[in-house]
Scaffold this motif. Structure first.
Motif, PDB file in Angstrom:
ATOM      1  N   ASP A  33      -0.913 -13.184 -10.347  1.00  0.00           N
ATOM      2  CA  ASP A  33       0.279 -13.294 -11.190  1.00  0.00           C
ATOM      3  C   ASP A  33       0.894 -11.912 -11.418  1.00  0.00           C
ATOM      4  O   ASP A  33       2.114 -11.747 -11.396  1.00  0.00           O
ATOM      5  N   ALA A  34       0.062 -10.892 -11.600  1.00  0.00           N
ATOM      6  CA  ALA A  34       0.556  -9.517 -11.729  1.00  0.00           C
ATOM      7  C   ALA A  34       1.117  -9.027 -10.403  1.00  0.00           C
ATOM      8  O   ALA A  34       2.149  -8.344 -10.370  1.00  0.00           O
ATOM      9  N   VAL A  35       0.458  -9.386  -9.300  1.00  0.00           N
ATOM     10  CA  VAL A  35       0.956  -9.013  -7.980  1.00  0.00           C
ATOM     11  C   VAL A  35       2.343  -9.619  -7.764  1.00  0.00           C
ATOM     12  O   VAL A  35       3.267  -8.945  -7.294  1.00  0.00           O
ATOM     13  N   THR A  36       2.497 -10.873  -8.133  1.00  0.00           N
ATOM     14  CA  THR A  36       3.792 -11.539  -8.020  1.00  0.00           C
ATOM     15  C   THR A  36       4.842 -10.825  -8.857  1.00  0.00           C
ATOM     16  O   THR A  36       5.969 -10.591  -8.406  1.00  0.00           O
ATOM     17  N   ALA A  37       4.469 -10.441 -10.072  1.00  0.00           N
ATOM     18  CA  ALA A  37       5.416  -9.776 -10.985  1.00  0.00           C
ATOM     19  C   ALA A  37       5.860  -8.423 -10.451  1.00  0.00           C
ATOM     20  O   ALA A  37       7.021  -8.031 -10.625  1.00  0.00           O
ATOM     21  N   ILE A  38       4.962  -7.698  -9.800  1.00  0.00           N
ATOM     22  CA  ILE A  38       5.290  -6.364  -9.323  1.00  0.00           C
ATOM     23  C   ILE A  38       5.824  -6.389  -7.901  1.00  0.00           C
ATOM     24  O   ILE A  38       6.917  -5.898  -7.621  1.00  0.00           O
ATOM     25  N   SER A  39       5.080  -6.965  -6.992  1.00  0.00           N
ATOM     26  CA  SER A  39       5.462  -6.912  -5.586  1.00  0.00           C
ATOM     27  C   SER A  39       6.417  -8.034  -5.187  1.00  0.00           C
ATOM     28  O   SER A  39       7.337  -7.819  -4.408  1.00  0.00           O
ATOM     29  N   GLY A  40       6.200  -9.203  -5.732  1.00  0.00           N
ATOM     30  CA  GLY A  40       7.081 -10.324  -5.397  1.00  0.00           C
ATOM     31  C   GLY A  40       8.452 -10.203  -6.029  1.00  0.00           C
ATOM     32  O   GLY A  40       9.489 -10.384  -5.374  1.00  0.00           O
ATOM     33  N   LYS A 116      10.415   2.522 -19.811  1.00  0.00           N
ATOM     34  CA  LYS A 116       9.094   2.113 -19.320  1.00  0.00           C
ATOM     35  C   LYS A 116       8.618   0.843 -20.014  1.00  0.00           C
ATOM     36  O   LYS A 116       8.045  -0.041 -19.379  1.00  0.00           O
ATOM     37  N   GLU A 117       8.864   0.728 -21.318  1.00  0.00           N
ATOM     38  CA  GLU A 117       8.478  -0.480 -22.047  1.00  0.00           C
ATOM     39  C   GLU A 117       9.311  -1.673 -21.581  1.00  0.00           C
ATOM     40  O   GLU A 117       8.796  -2.791 -21.449  1.00  0.00           O
ATOM     41  N   ILE A 118      10.585  -1.434 -21.313  1.00  0.00           N
ATOM     42  CA  ILE A 118      11.448  -2.509 -20.811  1.00  0.00           C
ATOM     43  C   ILE A 118      10.945  -2.998 -19.455  1.00  0.00           C
ATOM     44  O   ILE A 118      10.873  -4.210 -19.205  1.00  0.00           O
ATOM     45  N   LEU A 119      10.559  -2.076 -18.577  1.00  0.00           N
ATOM     46  CA  LEU A 119      10.030  -2.481 -17.272  1.00  0.00           C
ATOM     47  C   LEU A 119       8.704  -3.214 -17.413  1.00  0.00           C
ATOM     48  O   LEU A 119       8.436  -4.181 -16.687  1.00  0.00           O
ATOM     49  N   TYR A 120       7.868  -2.782 -18.362  1.00  0.00           N
ATOM     50  CA  TYR A 120       6.621  -3.509 -18.617  1.00  0.00           C
ATOM     51  C   TYR A 120       6.928  -4.937 -19.080  1.00  0.00           C
ATOM     52  O   TYR A 120       6.337  -5.902 -18.585  1.00  0.00           O
ATOM     53  N   LYS A 121       7.860  -5.076 -20.023  1.00  0.00           N
ATOM     54  CA  LYS A 121       8.209  -6.410 -20.527  1.00  0.00           C
ATOM     55  C   LYS A 121       8.804  -7.270 -19.414  1.00  0.00           C
ATOM     56  O   LYS A 121       8.582  -8.487 -19.369  1.00  0.00           O
ATOM     57  N   THR A 122       9.549  -6.641 -18.508  1.00  0.00           N
ATOM     58  CA  THR A 122      10.124  -7.344 -17.358  1.00  0.00           C
ATOM     59  C   THR A 122       9.008  -7.910 -16.483  1.00  0.00           C
ATOM     60  O   THR A 122       9.015  -9.094 -16.126  1.00  0.00           O
ATOM     61  N   ALA A 123       8.049  -7.052 -16.136  1.00  0.00           N
ATOM     62  CA  ALA A 123       6.933  -7.487 -15.291  1.00  0.00           C
ATOM     63  C   ALA A 123       6.069  -8.515 -16.014  1.00  0.00           C
ATOM     64  O   ALA A 123       5.598  -9.492 -15.404  1.00  0.00           O
ATOM     65  N   LYS A 124       5.856  -8.319 -17.303  1.00  0.00           N
ATOM     66  CA  LYS A 124       5.045  -9.261 -18.075  1.00  0.00           C
ATOM     67  C   LYS A 124       5.690 -10.646 -18.088  1.00  0.00           C
ATOM     68  O   LYS A 124       5.006 -11.668 -17.937  1.00  0.00           O
ATOM     69  N   ALA A 125       7.017 -10.686 -18.275  1.00  0.00           N
ATOM     70  CA  ALA A 125       7.729 -11.971 -18.273  1.00  0.00           C
ATOM     71  C   ALA A 125       7.594 -12.660 -16.915  1.00  0.00           C
ATOM     72  O   ALA A 125       7.383 -13.880 -16.848  1.00  0.00           O
ATOM     73  N   ALA A 126       7.683 -11.884 -15.848  1.00  0.00           N
ATOM     74  CA  ALA A 126       7.537 -12.462 -14.508  1.00  0.00           C
ATOM     75  C   ALA A 126       6.111 -12.964 -14.294  1.00  0.00           C
ATOM     76  O   ALA A 126       5.913 -14.045 -13.732  1.00  0.00           O
ATOM     77  N   GLU A 128       3.998 -13.956 -16.600  1.00  0.00           N
ATOM     78  CA  GLU A 128       3.824 -15.162 -17.425  1.00  0.00           C
ATOM     79  C   GLU A 128       4.474 -16.371 -16.761  1.00  0.00           C
ATOM     80  O   GLU A 128       3.916 -17.475 -16.781  1.00  0.00           O
ATOM     81  N   LYS A 129       5.631 -16.180 -16.148  1.00  0.00           N
ATOM     82  CA  LYS A 129       6.295 -17.273 -15.438  1.00  0.00           C
ATOM     83  C   LYS A 129       5.470 -17.686 -14.219  1.00  0.00           C
ATOM     84  O   LYS A 129       5.385 -18.877 -13.897  1.00  0.00           O
ATOM     85  N   SER A 130       4.847 -16.712 -13.569  1.00  0.00           N
ATOM     86  CA  SER A 130       3.986 -17.011 -12.427  1.00  0.00           C
ATOM     87  C   SER A 130       2.814 -17.902 -12.841  1.00  0.00           C
ATOM     88  O   SER A 130       2.443 -18.831 -12.121  1.00  0.00           O
ATOM     89  N   VAL A 131       2.247 -17.627 -14.011  1.00  0.00           N
ATOM     90  CA  VAL A 131       1.157 -18.462 -14.539  1.00  0.00           C
ATOM     91  C   VAL A 131       1.662 -19.886 -14.750  1.00  0.00           C
ATOM     92  O   VAL A 131       1.022 -20.859 -14.335  1.00  0.00           O
ATOM     93  N   ILE A 132       2.823 -20.005 -15.381  1.00  0.00           N
ATOM     94  CA  ILE A 132       3.398 -21.329 -15.659  1.00  0.00           C
ATOM     95  C   ILE A 132       3.661 -22.089 -14.367  1.00  0.00           C
ATOM     96  O   ILE A 132       3.310 -23.270 -14.238  1.00  0.00           O
TER      97      ILE A 132
END
Length: 141
Positions: A33-40, A116-126, A128-132
């Motif tokens: 899910d983190a891989v998807t958020a960053i690389s995908g 940096k916090e905005i980019l973290y929140k961006t990746a975190k949202a992605a 979380e969506k990957s988990v869903i």
């Protein structure tokens, strides 16, 4: 890979996937899910930042052609340097940020906006969506 995948099968999969880029293995499927958020999703984030830099160049009076060239070449050059260097990107950034200079002034604006916090929140949202989506589509299907 699942436990029943042999070393040879892993190598075969890695060789096939290496045709389109670098590969890596994660120890836990949940890390995907983190891989998807960053690389995908990451290419869209990079395109968004190129788009923003290009728009900034236009607002600063550059022609559309020059704005595009500068935005693209800046990202390409910085990415190439970072990927070929043994120096971490934080140090590379510091090395091109002169105290009291123009780059430092721009970095201060980004830091005050907490980019940096905005980019973290961006990746975190992605992620979380990957988990869903994974749960909805059935991870073990």
């Amino acid at each position: 890979a699942m436990e029943n995948v042999s070393v040879e099968q892993r190598k075969m999969a890695e060789n096939i996937l290496a045709a389109v880029g670098k590969t890596l293995w994660v120890d836990d499927e949940k890390a995907l899910d983190a891989v998807t958020a960053i690389s995908g999703s990451g290419p869209a984030y990079v395109f968004y930042m190129i788009e923003a830099l290009e728009e900034a160049a236009l607002k600063l009076g550059l022609s559309p052609e020059n704005a595009r060239i500068l935005a693209l070449e800046t990202f390409a050059g910085a990415s190439k340097l970072a990927s070929q260097s043994k120096t971490d990107v934080k140090t590379l950034r510091a090395q091109v940020t002169s105290k009291g200079g123009t780059t430092e002034q721009g970095i201060l604006v980004m830091e005050s906006a907490n980019i940096k916090e905005i980019l973290y929140k961006t990746a975190k949202a992605a992620a979380e969506k990957s988990v869903i989506l994974g749960d909805a589509l059935g991870r073990d299907a």
